[in-house]
Scaffold this active site. Structure first.
Site, PDB file in Angstrom:
ATOM      1  N   GLY A  25       0.760  -1.273   0.054  1.00  0.00           N
ATOM      2  CA  GLY A  25      -0.097  -0.158  -0.111  1.00  0.00           C
ATOM      3  C   GLY A  25       0.615   1.207  -0.074  1.00  0.00           C
ATOM      4  N   ALA A  45       7.906   6.761   4.440  1.00  0.00           N
ATOM      5  CA  ALA A  45       8.474   6.626   5.858  1.00  0.00           C
ATOM      6  C   ALA A  45       8.487   8.146   6.529  1.00  0.00           C
ATOM      7  CB  ALA A  45       9.942   6.047   5.902  1.00  0.00           C
ATOM      8  N   LYS A  62       5.641  -1.401  -9.006  1.00  0.00           N
ATOM      9  CA  LYS A  62       5.448   0.177  -8.842  1.00  0.00           C
ATOM     10  C   LYS A  62       6.760   0.733  -8.694  1.00  0.00           C
ATOM     11  CE  LYS A  62       6.025   0.665  -4.389  1.00  0.00           C
ATOM     12  NZ  LYS A  62       6.973   1.439  -3.604  1.00  0.00           N
ATOM     13  N   ASN A 119      12.670   5.989  -5.835  1.00  0.00           N
ATOM     14  CA  ASN A 119      12.779   5.438  -7.160  1.00  0.00           C
ATOM     15  C   ASN A 119      12.469   6.564  -8.117  1.00  0.00           C
ATOM     16  OD1 ASN A 119      13.184   2.323  -6.968  1.00  0.00           O
ATOM     17  ND2 ASN A 119      11.575   2.824  -5.495  1.00  0.00           N
ATOM     18  N   VAL A 168      18.807   2.971  -0.700  1.00  0.00           N
ATOM     19  CA  VAL A 168      18.432   1.881  -1.705  1.00  0.00           C
ATOM     20  C   VAL A 168      17.210   2.234  -2.415  1.00  0.00           C
ATOM     21  CG1 VAL A 168      17.726  -0.498  -1.658  1.00  0.00           C
ATOM     22  CG2 VAL A 168      19.456   0.085  -0.330  1.00  0.00           C
ATOM     23  N   GLU A 226      14.886   0.250  -4.608  1.00  0.00           N
ATOM     24  CA  GLU A 226      14.765  -1.209  -5.179  1.00  0.00           C
ATOM     25  C   GLU A 226      14.427  -1.282  -6.520  1.00  0.00           C
ATOM     26  OE1 GLU A 226      15.329  -4.096  -3.625  1.00  0.00           O
ATOM     27  OE2 GLU A 226      15.204  -3.682  -1.412  1.00  0.00           O
TER      28      GLU A 226
END
Length: 312
Positions: A123, A127, A177, A242, A265, A267
């Site tokens: 969902g 953070a 996503k 991202n 990071v 991903e």
């Protein structure tokens, strides 16, 4: 109830803060948690509604529930070293696909934990917003709905957590996503306009669903919080790692420089290659992921985005 959060990055710290509203939380991390993270704008989890104690692995294993926020590429090694009880009640908050074995998160986890004891978080959420106590809605996917509800009931007042099944749909949506979010950052970085961005995200959602359906994911999962919700958030916000990778690539920066400047990071970079390899193996049509993989390998950003928009 005592909850152990494994992982001291931004996501692990935010989840420790969140679960700390109703529970006693222990956090297990090699990082010094007194050191602020840029991702959290300097916020420390010790400012939460309850004190969060950093403990070692053996102490953490005494908790009743486990929340895992470890990078997907290191998750298998982490499980091997942690030696969690086979029947441990686990909520995995990591999103991505393991590149080395081209494995989904659930495939990694079931090698170490009873599948009936596993839950997966999905969902739209950041953070940096969770640690401020800003409201959001999340999904806990599990074959064990009683366990999913148990975790859901431990979430704080500012998080609405839904319990659903469709593990494969939820984890593919959460991984894919990130790929589309990189493309979204490129689109915005090149100032291609709202129409192009809408086309990209719409076709990206279709591509996610097509890929997920091949492995049994349900359409409604991709149209809900785990899919469309997370995609629209991640592909449109500077808070997304991202998305920021895409912005950097749009400035013609080499990927290595972009990742170094990011300092965290993302991903989606490795997930892109994993998706393309899986798609090639099974003959799944993934034009956006395939074009993005070429961009990540050095293709001209303008040429890549033009080809992507035409193909999408």
């Amino acid at each position: 109830m005592e909850i152990a959060v494994f992982g001291g990055g931004a996501w692990g710290r935010a989840l420790a803060f969140a679960f700390g509203e109703k529970n006693e939380v222990k956090i297990i991390s090699r990082r010094d948690l007194n050191e602020p993270l840029k991702k959290l704008n300097g916020a420390l989890i010790s400012k939460g509604s309850a004190p969060i104690e950093q403990v070692d692995l053996q102490r953490g294993l005494k908790a009743a529930l486990y929340v895992i926020a470890i990078s997907v590429q290191h998750l298998r090694e982490w499980f091997q070293n942690a030696s969690l009880p086979k029947n441990a009640k686990v909520l995995i908050a990591s999103k991505g696909i393991e590149v080395l074995n081209r494995a989904f998160v659930s495939e990694i986890a079931k090698d170490f934990i009873d599948p009936n004891s596993l839950c997966f978080l999905a969902g739209p959420s950041f953070a940096a917003e969770i640690i401020q106590g800003l409201p959001c809605a999340l999904v806990i996917h599990s074959n064990n709905q009683a366990l999913a509800l148990e975790f859901a009931n431990k979430t704080p007042s500012f998080i609405r957590a839904y319990a659903q099944q469709d593990i494969i749909g939820g984890e593919i949506a959460g991984a894919y996503k990130n790929v589309i979010a990189i493309a979204g950052g490129v689109c915005d970085g090149l100032k291609l306009g709202n129409s192009a961005k809408a086309s990209l995200l719409s076709r990206g959602l279709v591509e996610m669903q097509r890929f997920g359906a091949f492995f049994g994911g349900k359409t409604e999962t991709f149209l809900g919080l785990s899919g469309a919700g997370d995609l629209f958030l991640t592909a449109n916000s500077i808070l997304s790692r991202n998305y920021r990778v895409g912005l950097g690539l749009a400035q013609n920066k080499p990927l290595e420089v972009v990742l170094e400047e990011l300092g965290e990071v993302a991903e989606g970079v490795k997930t892109t290659n994993a998706i393309v390899e899986i798609a090639r193996k099974y003959g799944i049509y993934t034009p956006i992921a395939s074009e993005l993989a070429l961009l990540l390998k050095g293709k001209s950003v303008l040429e890549s985005m033009n080809d992507l928009i035409r193909r999408a």
